[in-house]
Design an enzyme around this catalytic site. Structure first.
Site, mmCIF file in Angstrom:
data_model
loop_
_atom_site.group_PDB
_atom_site.id
_atom_site.type_symbol
_atom_site.label_atom_id
_atom_site.label_comp_id
_atom_site.label_asym_id
_atom_site.label_seq_id
_atom_site.Cartn_x
_atom_site.Cartn_y
_atom_site.Cartn_z
ATOM 1 N N ARG A 186 -5.062 -2.080 9.027
ATOM 2 C CA ARG A 186 -6.183 -2.948 8.682
ATOM 3 C C ARG A 186 -5.675 -4.045 7.762
ATOM 4 N NH1 ARG A 186 -7.117 2.084 6.249
ATOM 5 N NH2 ARG A 186 -6.813 2.092 3.985
ATOM 6 N N GLU A 210 -11.991 -5.074 -5.022
ATOM 7 C CA GLU A 210 -12.531 -3.716 -4.907
ATOM 8 C C GLU A 210 -11.831 -2.736 -5.853
ATOM 9 O OE1 GLU A 210 -13.620 -6.142 -1.661
ATOM 10 O OE2 GLU A 210 -11.583 -5.585 -2.257
ATOM 11 N N ASN A 211 -10.602 -3.050 -6.243
ATOM 12 C CA ASN A 211 -9.849 -2.161 -7.136
ATOM 13 C C ASN A 211 -10.468 -2.047 -8.522
ATOM 14 O OD1 ASN A 211 -6.551 -3.045 -5.815
ATOM 15 N ND2 ASN A 211 -7.967 -1.423 -5.197
ATOM 16 N N ASP A 232 0.819 -1.205 0.000
ATOM 17 C CA ASP A 232 0.000 0.000 0.000
ATOM 18 C C ASP A 232 0.857 1.261 0.000
ATOM 19 O OD1 ASP A 232 -2.321 1.478 0.034
ATOM 20 O OD2 ASP A 232 -2.604 1.340 2.203
ATOM 21 N N GLY A 233 0.322 2.319 -0.598
ATOM 22 C CA GLY A 233 0.957 3.628 -0.510
ATOM 23 C C GLY A 233 1.707 4.080 -1.742
ATOM 24 N N ASN A 234 1.537 3.398 -2.869
ATOM 25 C CA ASN A 234 2.266 3.772 -4.087
ATOM 26 C C ASN A 234 1.897 5.179 -4.566
ATOM 27 O OD1 ASN A 234 3.736 1.146 -4.993
ATOM 28 N ND2 ASN A 234 1.666 0.476 -4.479
ATOM 29 N N SER A 242 -7.589 -5.385 5.219
ATOM 30 C CA SER A 242 -8.088 -5.082 3.866
ATOM 31 C C SER A 242 -8.502 -6.320 3.073
ATOM 32 C CB SER A 242 -7.048 -4.261 3.086
ATOM 33 O OG SER A 242 -6.833 -3.010 3.707
#
Length: 222
Positions: free
Chosen positions: A177, A59-60, A12-14, A179
């Site tokens: 989380r 979800e993406n 996460d965080g890109n 996810s």
């Protein structure tokens, strides 16, 4: 001291890393792809046999179509550029998730990559694509039903996309989380949350996290 056989990472965080560094969000994903290679190197050095990476969730699919196309083009380029390295280092590639939703051309490239690396036995890199843990469990139960088997913990686990339990779940990106990632496999996993945005994750931090894991007391509810 705990033995780490299966490491799972939420990458996460890109996009936030790119914005923080004043560059296009797309470039963040490119740097994230380079970070994957660092993690693979750490796994080989540490004797870890399974690495599972959360690349694209169910979800993406709700993201803008342009972004989705970019991510899958990046995946395609990664596969093209990484095959030699995977074979040289005896790394096996597997994709998990609802792959039926993926473009046929990329789907076939994934399957070809899996076939070419299937005999590599030093490390297995499982990449979760179009993946959601709840969806995985539902699909496992459907497989059990189709086979006429009783619904037991053993049969559910055996029919998941990935049957190996996770030892350590690493969540980067300053979020705490899971996810919807490997919910079944992480039943007794140790969890480590890092504020580091994924492209900024270094080998040094990975090794520090692994050292922390090895010192933890694991009771498995006993």
């Amino acid at each position: 001291m705990n033995t780490l056989k299966h490491l799972a990472v939420v990458m996460d965080g890109n996009r936030r890393w790119a914005r923080k560094n004043g560059i296009l969000e797309k470039i963040g994903y490119l740097h994230g792809a380079k970070t994957i290679q660092k993690i693979i190197e750490v796994c080989i050095e540490e004797g870890i046999t399974n690495l599972t990476l959360f690349a694209f969730s169910t979800e993406n699919w709700q993201r803008p179509q342009e972004e989705i196309e970019y991510l899958f083009n990046l995946l395609e380029k990664y596969l093209d550029s990484s095959l030699e390295s995977f074979l040289r280092n005896r790394v096996r590639f597997r994709a998990i998730g609802d792959l039926k939703r993926i473009d046929k051309g990329i789907y076939q490239k994934i399957r070809d990559f899996e076939e070419t690396t299937k005999d590599c036995n030093k490390l297995c890199v499982n990449v979760a694509i179009s993946y959601g843990a709840k969806d995985e469990i539902v699909r496992s139960i459907k497989r059990i039903t189709e086979k006429g088997l009783p619904v037991t913990e053993e049969n559910i686990q055996a029919n998941l996309d990935l049957s190996q339990d996770v030892d350590l779940l690493l969540r980067v990106g300053n979020a705490q989380r899971i996810s919807n990632f490997l919910l079944w496999q992480c039943a007794y996993a140790e969890i480590f949350f890092s504020d580091t945005l994924f492209p900024g994750l270094t080998k040094k931090e990975c090794k520090k996290i692994i050292a922390n894991f090895k010192k933890r007391e694991r009771t498995f509810g006993k």
